[in-house]
Design a protein around this motif. Sequence first.
Motif, PDB file in Angstrom:
ATOM      1  N   ALA A   1      -6.860  -0.367   3.608  1.00  0.00           N
ATOM      2  CA  ALA A   1      -6.786  -1.831   3.648  1.00  0.00           C
ATOM      3  C   ALA A   1      -8.134  -2.440   4.014  1.00  0.00           C
ATOM      4  O   ALA A   1      -8.443  -3.569   3.609  1.00  0.00           O
ATOM      5  CB  ALA A   1      -5.722  -2.278   4.656  1.00  0.00           C
TER       6      ALA A   1
ATOM      7  N   LEU B   1       0.834  -1.202   0.000  1.00  0.00           N
ATOM      8  CA  LEU B   1       0.000   0.000   0.000  1.00  0.00           C
ATOM      9  C   LEU B   1       0.868   1.251   0.000  1.00  0.00           C
ATOM     10  O   LEU B   1       0.573   2.235  -0.693  1.00  0.00           O
ATOM     11  CB  LEU B   1      -0.936   0.001   1.208  1.00  0.00           C
ATOM     12  CG  LEU B   1      -2.128  -0.962   1.149  1.00  0.00           C
ATOM     13  CD1 LEU B   1      -2.854  -0.987   2.486  1.00  0.00           C
ATOM     14  CD2 LEU B   1      -3.094  -0.577   0.035  1.00  0.00           C
TER      15      LEU B   1
ATOM     16  N   VAL C   1      -4.640  -0.433  -6.369  1.00  0.00           N
ATOM     17  CA  VAL C   1      -4.837  -1.706  -5.668  1.00  0.00           C
ATOM     18  C   VAL C   1      -4.505  -2.864  -6.597  1.00  0.00           C
ATOM     19  O   VAL C   1      -3.855  -3.842  -6.191  1.00  0.00           O
ATOM     20  CB  VAL C   1      -6.287  -1.829  -5.149  1.00  0.00           C
ATOM     21  CG1 VAL C   1      -6.557  -3.241  -4.617  1.00  0.00           C
ATOM     22  CG2 VAL C   1      -6.540  -0.808  -4.056  1.00  0.00           C
TER      23      VAL C   1
END
Length: 535
Positions: free
Chosen positions: A417, A407, A432
Amino acid sequence: MSTDEHVLEVTDLEITYGRSAEPTVKGISFVLAPGEKMAIVGGSGSGKSTTIAALLGLLPGEGRITGGSIRYRGQELVGATAAEWRQLRGRRIALVPQDPMSNLNPTMRVGDHIADALRAYGQTDKQSIHDDVIRLMTESGIPEAERRARQYPHEFSGGMRQRILIAIALAGDPDIVIADEPTSALDVTVQKQILDHLERLVEQRGMSLLFVTHDLGVAADRTDGIAVMHEGELVERGLPGEVLRHPEHPYTRELVDASPVLTNLSSTPPVAESEYVLEVKDLTKVFRMRGSARGEVRAVDGISFRARRGVTTAIIGESGSGKSTLASIVLGLETSTSGDVLLDGRSVTDASRREMKQLRRFTQPVFQDPYSSLNPMWTVEQIIREPLDVFGIGDRGERRERVRTLLEQVALPAHLAHAHPSQLSGGQRQRVAIARALSSSPQLLVCDEAVSALDVLVQDQILTLIGGLTRELGISCLFITHDLAVVSELAEDVVVMRSGSVVETGPVRDVITNPQHDYTRGLIESVPGREFMSV
C-alpha cells in the motif's frame, strides 16, 4: 555435428551484474547450426534478454560475462574488443528488437533508418544505398517501397514498423538473426504475417534464427527446437512436440499449463431481456482527419450487440477494428457520432453530467499498460483510494479499510500500500489497476487488452484473478482483446469486430467450434501452437 559446423556455440555462459556474487545467468550451453531455427522461451526475469545481450556484446551497465564461452564460427567472442564487435554486430549477428516505436527515431523517415545501417556497414555510394533501401523494404514485405521510404514511423501500422526493423536487421546480410519478442505486441493475424515472412527470409537467405519469446505456441510453430530458461538457467531443451507434449521440468509444465489454448470452452444459459448489462444500438463514431485526403475515418460503423449481466463478453479483432473506440464510448471518454449505448438501461449518449458521474461509477476500466495508467507519483493506497475520494464513498477510516480489503482480493501483500508503481512488477501493477477499478463497486469492468503486455505466467494469473473476481462479486466484464485463445479461457460470449463493424456474435463455444464468417475462421487459424497445444 562437429564444432566447425556450428554457426554459434555457447558453453557454460555465466553473466553477473555489479558486485553481486550470484550470477544472473549461469551454466547456459547450446549450439546453433547453419539454417537452424531455435527458440529460447521463458517468463519475465528468466534471463532471456540478458543472454541475447551477451551474444550481441551489448550487456548494459555493470553486466559482465564472468564465465564460459561464446564462439561464432569458431571465433571466441568473450573478451572481444569494441572494434571486433563492430565487425560482427549487424554484419554477422543481427537483432530484430521487440518494440518498433522505441527503436525507430520518430523524426527520421523510415528509409533513412535503413540507409544509416547500410552506411554503418561500409556503403558510401548514394545511389547504391537508395537502391538497397528499396530492395530491403520490398524484401521485408512493404508494398510501394519507393513511396513509403519517405514516410515516418507514425505513418506505419505496428506490423509495418516491425517489417522496417526486419529490413534494418537484413542490411548487413547476417548469418544469425536474433528476434527478441518481435511480435508480442501485434494482433494474431499480423503476427502470423510477420512470422511467415521472417521464416521465408531465413530459409531463402540460409540464415540461422534465434527466436526469443514467452509464447510457447509461437515457438512450437516456428522453430526446430525449444530451449526453456528459468531463473537464469536453461532447464530443458528439445523438439517442440517433445517439450510441449511431454515436458520434463516442472517449470516447463507450468508454462504449458498457463498457455491459453482454444479449449475449456464454457457456456451459460440464455437470460431474460431485462438482464443485459450493456446494449449497443447502431453505434457509429466518425473521426475527422485534418490534412488527410480521406477526410474522415469511421472507427465504429453502425454496430449493435448486447452483453449479458454476470458474464464476460469478449470483443475481439485486429488493430483498427474499432475495439478501443467502442470501449472509450462505453466508458464515457468519447462521444459517439450516432447511435446509443445503454448501461443498465440508462443511455450514455444523452446522460447529464450528474448521470454520467453515476454511470462512471457503474463502469470502470482496466487498461493495457498499468505503468502508464497509474500515477507514478502516488502510492498504491492513493491510487486504489482515488475512486472512493471522487465518488465520496465512506470516511477516511472506511476508505483505508476498503483499500486493505481490495489488496487482499487481488492477492497483494498489505505492505505494498505504501509502494509506488515503479517498485512493482508488471503483474503487480495490473493487480493494482484491477483493485482500483473495483474500489467503487462497479457492475461492469471494461478490460482493454488488460493482459496483452504480460508474459504467459503472469497473464494466466491475471486472467484467473479477473475470472474469479467477476464470479465472486457478480460483476459483468467487457474484455477487449486480439487473442482468441485468451477469449476461450475467460469469456462466455464473443463479439467479433473488423474495420469498425461487427461480423459475428454468439457464445464463445459456438463461434470457435462453428465460425460463420471467413474473418473469424482466419482468426482461429492464426492462433499459434494449435497443433501442439490444443486438445
